[in-house]
Design a protein around this motif. Structure first.
Motif, PDB file in Angstrom:
ATOM      1  N   TRP A 113       0.835  -1.212   0.000  1.00 17.73           N
ATOM      2  CA  TRP A 113       0.000   0.000   0.000  1.00 17.73           C
ATOM      3  C   TRP A 113       0.863   1.253   0.000  1.00 17.73           C
ATOM      4  O   TRP A 113       0.491   2.278  -0.557  1.00 17.73           O
ATOM      5  CB  TRP A 113      -0.999   0.004   1.161  1.00 17.73           C
ATOM      6  N   VAL A 169       3.862   1.530  -1.489  1.00 17.17           N
ATOM      7  CA  VAL A 169       4.327   1.718  -2.872  1.00 17.17           C
ATOM      8  C   VAL A 169       3.202   2.316  -3.710  1.00 17.17           C
ATOM      9  O   VAL A 169       3.398   3.275  -4.467  1.00 17.17           O
ATOM     10  CB  VAL A 169       4.800   0.375  -3.478  1.00 17.17           C
ATOM     11  N   GLY A 170       1.985   1.745  -3.542  1.00 15.39           N
ATOM     12  CA  GLY A 170       0.835   2.225  -4.311  1.00 15.39           C
ATOM     13  C   GLY A 170       0.559   3.692  -4.047  1.00 15.39           C
ATOM     14  O   GLY A 170       0.326   4.473  -4.980  1.00 15.39           O
ATOM     15  N   LEU A 171       0.619   4.075  -2.766  1.00 18.27           N
ATOM     16  CA  LEU A 171       0.372   5.477  -2.401  1.00 18.27           C
ATOM     17  C   LEU A 171       1.442   6.387  -3.011  1.00 18.27           C
ATOM     18  O   LEU A 171       1.128   7.464  -3.539  1.00 18.27           O
ATOM     19  CB  LEU A 171       0.353   5.616  -0.871  1.00 18.27           C
ATOM     20  N   ILE A 195       3.184   5.799  -5.711  1.00 15.00           N
ATOM     21  CA  ILE A 195       2.945   5.886  -7.162  1.00 15.00           C
ATOM     22  C   ILE A 195       1.817   6.881  -7.439  1.00 15.00           C
ATOM     23  O   ILE A 195       1.932   7.752  -8.311  1.00 15.00           O
ATOM     24  CB  ILE A 195       2.595   4.492  -7.745  1.00 15.00           C
ATOM     25  N   ALA A 196       0.721   6.771  -6.648  1.00 19.50           N
ATOM     26  CA  ALA A 196      -0.430   7.664  -6.850  1.00 19.50           C
ATOM     27  C   ALA A 196      -0.007   9.127  -6.701  1.00 19.50           C
ATOM     28  O   ALA A 196      -0.328   9.966  -7.550  1.00 19.50           O
ATOM     29  CB  ALA A 196      -1.551   7.319  -5.877  1.00 19.50           C
ATOM     30  N   VAL A 210       2.311  10.188  -9.633  1.00 24.10           N
ATOM     31  CA  VAL A 210       1.565  10.349 -10.887  1.00 24.10           C
ATOM     32  C   VAL A 210       0.765  11.653 -10.864  1.00 24.10           C
ATOM     33  O   VAL A 210       0.754  12.412 -11.838  1.00 24.10           O
ATOM     34  CB  VAL A 210       0.640   9.140 -11.133  1.00 24.10           C
ATOM     35  N   LEU A 211       0.110  11.933  -9.721  1.00 27.81           N
ATOM     36  CA  LEU A 211      -0.724  13.148  -9.644  1.00 27.81           C
ATOM     37  C   LEU A 211       0.127  14.411  -9.764  1.00 27.81           C
ATOM     38  O   LEU A 211      -0.251  15.369 -10.435  1.00 27.81           O
ATOM     39  CB  LEU A 211      -1.535  13.159  -8.343  1.00 27.81           C
ATOM     40  N   ALA A 235       1.426  14.615 -13.427  1.00 24.24           N
ATOM     41  CA  ALA A 235       0.338  14.963 -14.349  1.00 24.24           C
ATOM     42  C   ALA A 235      -0.055  16.432 -14.194  1.00 24.24           C
ATOM     43  O   ALA A 235      -0.355  17.112 -15.174  1.00 24.24           O
ATOM     44  CB  ALA A 235      -0.865  14.055 -14.113  1.00 24.24           C
ATOM     45  N   SER A 236      -0.040  16.934 -12.950  1.00 22.01           N
ATOM     46  CA  SER A 236      -0.365  18.353 -12.732  1.00 22.01           C
ATOM     47  C   SER A 236       0.651  19.243 -13.428  1.00 22.01           C
ATOM     48  O   SER A 236       0.286  20.224 -14.097  1.00 22.01           O
ATOM     49  CB  SER A 236      -0.374  18.679 -11.240  1.00 22.01           C
ATOM     50  N   PHE A 264       2.596  18.510 -15.944  1.00 23.41           N
ATOM     51  CA  PHE A 264       2.425  18.359 -17.388  1.00 23.41           C
ATOM     52  C   PHE A 264       1.220  19.159 -17.881  1.00 23.41           C
ATOM     53  O   PHE A 264       1.292  19.881 -18.876  1.00 23.41           O
ATOM     54  CB  PHE A 264       2.260  16.878 -17.727  1.00 23.41           C
ATOM     55  N   GLY A 265       0.107  19.037 -17.146  1.00 22.33           N
ATOM     56  CA  GLY A 265      -1.125  19.717 -17.538  1.00 22.33           C
ATOM     57  C   GLY A 265      -0.980  21.232 -17.535  1.00 22.33           C
ATOM     58  O   GLY A 265      -1.440  21.913 -18.445  1.00 22.33           O
ATOM     59  N   LEU A 266      -0.296  21.753 -16.505  1.00 23.89           N
ATOM     60  CA  LEU A 266      -0.117  23.207 -16.412  1.00 23.89           C
ATOM     61  C   LEU A 266       0.788  23.718 -17.538  1.00 23.89           C
ATOM     62  O   LEU A 266       0.516  24.745 -18.153  1.00 23.89           O
ATOM     63  CB  LEU A 266       0.469  23.585 -15.047  1.00 23.89           C
ATOM     64  N   ARG A 281       1.265  22.272 -20.451  1.00 26.60           N
ATOM     65  CA  ARG A 281       0.506  22.123 -21.678  1.00 26.60           C
ATOM     66  C   ARG A 281      -0.465  23.283 -21.854  1.00 26.60           C
ATOM     67  O   ARG A 281      -0.602  23.851 -22.928  1.00 26.60           O
ATOM     68  CB  ARG A 281      -0.272  20.826 -21.590  1.00 26.60           C
ATOM     69  N   ARG A 282      -1.127  23.638 -20.771  1.00 28.08           N
ATOM     70  CA  ARG A 282      -2.126  24.695 -20.832  1.00 28.08           C
ATOM     71  C   ARG A 282      -1.482  26.018 -21.242  1.00 28.08           C
ATOM     72  O   ARG A 282      -2.035  26.800 -21.977  1.00 28.08           O
ATOM     73  CB  ARG A 282      -2.798  24.831 -19.458  1.00 28.08           C
TER      74      ARG A 282
END
Lengths: 166, 150
Positions: free
Chosen positions: A4, A6-8, A10-11, A14-15, A18-19, A21-23, A25-26
């Motif tokens: 759990w 490792v999963g946390l 990774i989560a 990733v978030l 991605a944030s 990258f998204g900013l 890109r925008r």
């Protein structure tokens, strides 16, 4: 570390990624970058005939838009480009389905839809934007072409009416 | 078919939450359930479980949509999501936890980009994949020089 943990991790990773990258890109989307030939500061002639794609030669500024079916921002881009073409004399809007023109897509190195190319009267690619541009960005990109054309053709008003072919 | 664009965004937020839970709990069955949701939404976007939730609970509290969006991009991205959810479920359920982490992590990234930025990763990659794969054979295999070719 437990699964759990490792999963946390990774989560969260990733978030955050991605944030970022998204900013980024925008901020970059829709910017009309100048396109110049490799050996100078003048725009280059494209490697393929743009008239085959529906670009009319001699039009001061053509907005050549590449779209695809699975593309929500393409619709907004189409609306903006069509508005500018109706608003400004001497601006054409031509929309091309990227999927059915893969040869052109590869030759012009189109990687995303929407991509908007600004073509001058001589058929050269002057500017390129990937992602959805704003109306102001489109107008700012075509304006220099319209004034340049006006000063050349000030005595013969042959500037064609704005047309949108979708 | 046209959809209220806020529906898929709402669905993407739920999907984001589900994949965070999948990663923390390593639950293959939760990933499988999300795969089922993706499958239903791909087949019938208006009848996807999250779309129903949006239509019955959220939409009545909002103003009517100002524009509708075509369903094709939504269906395509749901199909891509389905593949990743299935891979995650297989990974977690067979003990290949690393596969589960990778697939769930990728799906989380795509769902979050869609929810927070309206960015459709699958749609963006679609043209790149098409560009690369759908090449006529001569472009992939070097041709002999023109003189040698009758």
């Amino acid at each position: 570390m437990p699964d759990w943990g490792v999963g946390l991790a990774i989560a969260c990773g990733v978030l955050i990624a991605a944030s970022a990258f998204g900013l980024l890109r925008r901020r970059r989307d829709g910017q009309m970058h100048p396109v110049t030939a490799a050996d100078g500061d003048q725009p280059a002639h494209p490697p393929i005939s743009l008239t085959d794609l529906g670009v009319r030669p001699g039009v001061p500024a053509t907005l050549l838009q590449f779209s695809s079916a699975f593309c929500a921002p393409c619709r907004a881009t189409r609306r903006i480009c069509a508005e500018v073409a109706t608003l400004l004399q001497g601006v054409d809007h031509v929309e091309v389905d990227a999927e059915s023109h893969l040869e052109a897509v590869r030759a012009l190195d189109i990687r995303r839809t929407p991509t908007v190319l600004v073509i001058d009267a001589a058929g050269r690619i002057v500017r390129r934007a990937t992602g959805q541009p704003t109306k102001a960005q489109v107008i700012a990109a075509v304006a220099p072409l319209l004034t340049a054309h006006d000063s050349v053709n000030s005595d013969k008003r042959t500037v064609s009416r704005g047309r949108s072919s979708c | 078919m046209a959809l209220d664009p806020r529906g898929p965004r709402f669905a993407a937020w739920i999907t984001t939450g589900v994949f965070v839970l999948v990663l923390v709990t390593s639950s293959g069955w939760l990933a499988a359930a999300q795969a089922l949701v993706f499958a239903i939404t791909t087949a019938a976007p208006r009848w996807g479980p999250y779309s129903l939730l949006y239509r019955t609970i959220v939409a009545p509290r909002l103003s009517p949509p100002t524009e509708l969006e075509p369903a094709a991009p939504v269906r395509f991205s749901q199909a891509v999501g389905f593949v990743f959810a299935v891979l995650a479920a297989i990974g977690y359920l067979t003990g290949a936890t690393t596969l589960g982490w990778i697939a769930a992590g990728a799906a989380l990234g795509a769902a979050f980009l869609n929810a927070a930025f309206g960015f459709c990763l699958g749609c963006e990659l679609y043209l790149l994949v098409l560009r690369t794969l759908n090449r006529p054979l001569p472009h992939r295999v070097p041709l002999p020089s023109e003189g040698a070719n009758p």
